[in-house]
Design a protein around this motif. Sequence first.
Motif, PDB file in Angstrom:
ATOM      1  N   GLY A 135      34.639   1.494  -3.136  1.00 52.47           N
ATOM      2  CA  GLY A 135      34.071   0.238  -2.657  1.00 52.47           C
ATOM      3  C   GLY A 135      32.730  -0.063  -3.290  1.00 52.47           C
ATOM      4  O   GLY A 135      32.398  -1.224  -3.572  1.00 52.47           O
ATOM      5  N   LEU A 136      31.934   0.977  -3.512  1.00 54.68           N
ATOM      6  CA  LEU A 136      30.659   0.791  -4.212  1.00 54.68           C
ATOM      7  C   LEU A 136      30.894   0.387  -5.668  1.00 54.68           C
ATOM      8  O   LEU A 136      30.228  -0.497  -6.199  1.00 54.68           O
ATOM      9  N   LYS A 137      31.841   1.041  -6.309  1.00 56.91           N
ATOM     10  CA  LYS A 137      32.114   0.758  -7.726  1.00 56.91           C
ATOM     11  C   LYS A 137      32.594  -0.671  -7.942  1.00 56.91           C
ATOM     12  O   LYS A 137      32.303  -1.274  -8.975  1.00 56.91           O
ATOM     13  N   THR A 138      33.345  -1.207  -6.973  1.00 53.44           N
ATOM     14  CA  THR A 138      33.878  -2.566  -7.106  1.00 53.44           C
ATOM     15  C   THR A 138      32.975  -3.607  -6.445  1.00 53.44           C
ATOM     16  O   THR A 138      33.371  -4.769  -6.297  1.00 53.44           O
ATOM     17  N   LEU A 143      25.917  -0.044   0.210  1.00 56.05           N
ATOM     18  CA  LEU A 143      25.616   1.365   0.439  1.00 56.05           C
ATOM     19  C   LEU A 143      26.813   2.015   1.112  1.00 56.05           C
ATOM     20  O   LEU A 143      27.653   1.334   1.693  1.00 56.05           O
ATOM     21  N   ALA A 144      26.851   3.345   1.076  1.00 56.91           N
ATOM     22  CA  ALA A 144      27.928   4.046   1.776  1.00 56.91           C
ATOM     23  C   ALA A 144      27.434   5.383   2.300  1.00 56.91           C
ATOM     24  O   ALA A 144      26.681   6.084   1.617  1.00 56.91           O
ATOM     25  N   LEU A 145      27.841   5.699   3.524  1.00 56.04           N
ATOM     26  CA  LEU A 145      27.581   7.006   4.127  1.00 56.04           C
ATOM     27  C   LEU A 145      28.831   7.846   3.923  1.00 56.04           C
ATOM     28  O   LEU A 145      29.880   7.559   4.508  1.00 56.04           O
ATOM     29  N   VAL A 146      28.716   8.870   3.084  1.00 53.71           N
ATOM     30  CA  VAL A 146      29.888   9.683   2.736  1.00 53.71           C
ATOM     31  C   VAL A 146      29.566  11.149   2.977  1.00 53.71           C
ATOM     32  O   VAL A 146      28.433  11.522   3.296  1.00 53.71           O
ATOM     33  N   ARG A 147      30.583  12.007   2.791  1.00 53.07           N
ATOM     34  CA  ARG A 147      30.389  13.440   2.988  1.00 53.07           C
ATOM     35  C   ARG A 147      30.624  14.200   1.698  1.00 53.07           C
ATOM     36  O   ARG A 147      31.528  13.895   0.920  1.00 53.07           O
ATOM     37  N   SER A 148      29.761  15.203   1.488  1.00 55.09           N
ATOM     38  CA  SER A 148      29.926  16.080   0.335  1.00 55.09           C
ATOM     39  C   SER A 148      31.095  17.035   0.603  1.00 55.09           C
ATOM     40  O   SER A 148      31.461  17.266   1.755  1.00 55.09           O
ATOM     41  N   PHE A 150      31.403  15.465  -3.457  1.00 59.31           N
ATOM     42  CA  PHE A 150      32.004  14.349  -4.167  1.00 59.31           C
ATOM     43  C   PHE A 150      31.305  14.227  -5.522  1.00 59.31           C
ATOM     44  O   PHE A 150      30.190  14.739  -5.696  1.00 59.31           O
ATOM     45  N   PRO A 151      31.914  13.577  -6.505  1.00 57.80           N
ATOM     46  CA  PRO A 151      31.274  13.410  -7.816  1.00 57.80           C
ATOM     47  C   PRO A 151      30.057  12.490  -7.692  1.00 57.80           C
ATOM     48  O   PRO A 151      30.190  11.336  -7.280  1.00 57.80           O
ATOM     49  N   GLU A 152      28.862  12.986  -8.019  1.00 50.25           N
ATOM     50  CA  GLU A 152      27.642  12.224  -7.805  1.00 50.25           C
ATOM     51  C   GLU A 152      27.228  11.386  -9.008  1.00 50.25           C
ATOM     52  O   GLU A 152      26.299  10.581  -8.915  1.00 50.25           O
ATOM     53  N   SER A 153      27.894  11.558 -10.140  1.00 47.85           N
ATOM     54  CA  SER A 153      27.536  10.812 -11.343  1.00 47.85           C
ATOM     55  C   SER A 153      27.683   9.307 -11.110  1.00 47.85           C
ATOM     56  O   SER A 153      28.701   8.844 -10.595  1.00 47.85           O
ATOM     57  N   GLY A 154      26.647   8.558 -11.471  1.00 45.78           N
ATOM     58  CA  GLY A 154      26.683   7.110 -11.309  1.00 45.78           C
ATOM     59  C   GLY A 154      26.128   6.618  -9.991  1.00 45.78           C
ATOM     60  O   GLY A 154      26.098   5.411  -9.744  1.00 45.78           O
ATOM     61  N   PHE A 155      25.669   7.547  -9.141  1.00 46.69           N
ATOM     62  CA  PHE A 155      25.142   7.168  -7.831  1.00 46.69           C
ATOM     63  C   PHE A 155      23.748   7.740  -7.617  1.00 46.69           C
ATOM     64  O   PHE A 155      23.400   8.790  -8.161  1.00 46.69           O
ATOM     65  N   VAL A 156      22.967   7.037  -6.818  1.00 46.41           N
ATOM     66  CA  VAL A 156      21.704   7.564  -6.299  1.00 46.41           C
ATOM     67  C   VAL A 156      21.993   8.060  -4.894  1.00 46.41           C
ATOM     68  O   VAL A 156      22.534   7.313  -4.075  1.00 46.41           O
ATOM     69  N   CYS A 157      21.643   9.316  -4.617  1.00 48.45           N
ATOM     70  CA  CYS A 157      22.047   9.954  -3.361  1.00 48.45           C
ATOM     71  C   CYS A 157      20.851  10.321  -2.507  1.00 48.45           C
ATOM     72  O   CYS A 157      19.906  10.951  -2.985  1.00 48.45           O
ATOM     73  N   LYS A 263      24.085   4.844  -3.191  1.00 50.61           N
ATOM     74  CA  LYS A 263      24.143   3.516  -3.796  1.00 50.61           C
ATOM     75  C   LYS A 263      24.403   3.701  -5.277  1.00 50.61           C
ATOM     76  O   LYS A 263      24.211   4.787  -5.829  1.00 50.61           O
ATOM     77  N   ARG A 264      24.880   2.650  -5.928  1.00 47.74           N
ATOM     78  CA  ARG A 264      25.093   2.733  -7.362  1.00 47.74           C
ATOM     79  C   ARG A 264      23.757   2.736  -8.084  1.00 47.74           C
ATOM     80  O   ARG A 264      22.778   2.134  -7.629  1.00 47.74           O
TER      81      ARG A 264
END
Length: 282
Positions: A135-138, A143-148, A150-157, A263-264
Amino acid sequence: MDLKQLDYFTAIVDEGSISAAAKKLHISQPPLSTQMKSLERELGAVLFERGLRSITLTDAGKLMYQRAKTILDMASVTKTEIDSLGRGLSGTLRLGMVSSAATAHIIGQFAEFRKLYPEVNFQIYEGNTYQMLDGLKTNQMDLALVRSPFPESGFVCHKYQEEHIVAAGIAGTLPQNAGIEEISGQPLILYRRWETLVRQIFESRNLRTTIVAVVDNAWSSLQMAKAGIGIAMLPESFVTDVSGMEMWRIEDERLRTRLTLVKRDDRYISNIAKIFFEKFEL
């Protein structure tokens, strides 16, 4: 291709037929059909098969519907943000959340944010971690609250405190100091994302497991455990303070997770999203 065509197309899909969409849009059917034919010519693809009373989406139509919804949503949010410039912080924060993030403490954070910024509203999307990242990529969400993990490349965490994945069941189901041996003998309810990992942990210790359910939603796991169906494997923070439930930790470093607000790293986000990202705490 323009926004009006996309709006017409999504209305046809939502209503199930061109005639029903024409009534909803308050236009006659012939110009609506003309617009769709023009859109299909531009795309070089048939979007739907026209039946006597309904339409059937082609594969191209299914993809177009998803993209059209995202584009229309982004256009609406952009207009709202531009309209709100100069009027203080107001508008909509589009936030994705995994089900296990919906704890009383986190919802309380939303309430505190709205006290500070009462003109801000939330649009919440729910699903698993990978659905939220998509959803962030598209650009469906900010923003998204997710759980580790996960691939972090391309995101600010923005990472929060690591926690255990625990076994949770009705109080009195297991001895007070239950270990992995006692838990392995119980019917287990597994969150699908951790199914393979949990199986591997028990198998590595030559312990038998009886899995009675595999689910996609943390709330479903919890409700099944509360009903006495089995022992659920869930993040510790999600089970804390749930009445009538007890938790037992399995001492294995692999059974750890952490909530992460992401976030992206390659796109503009609204001031609302920037401030929420900076202020949100656990």
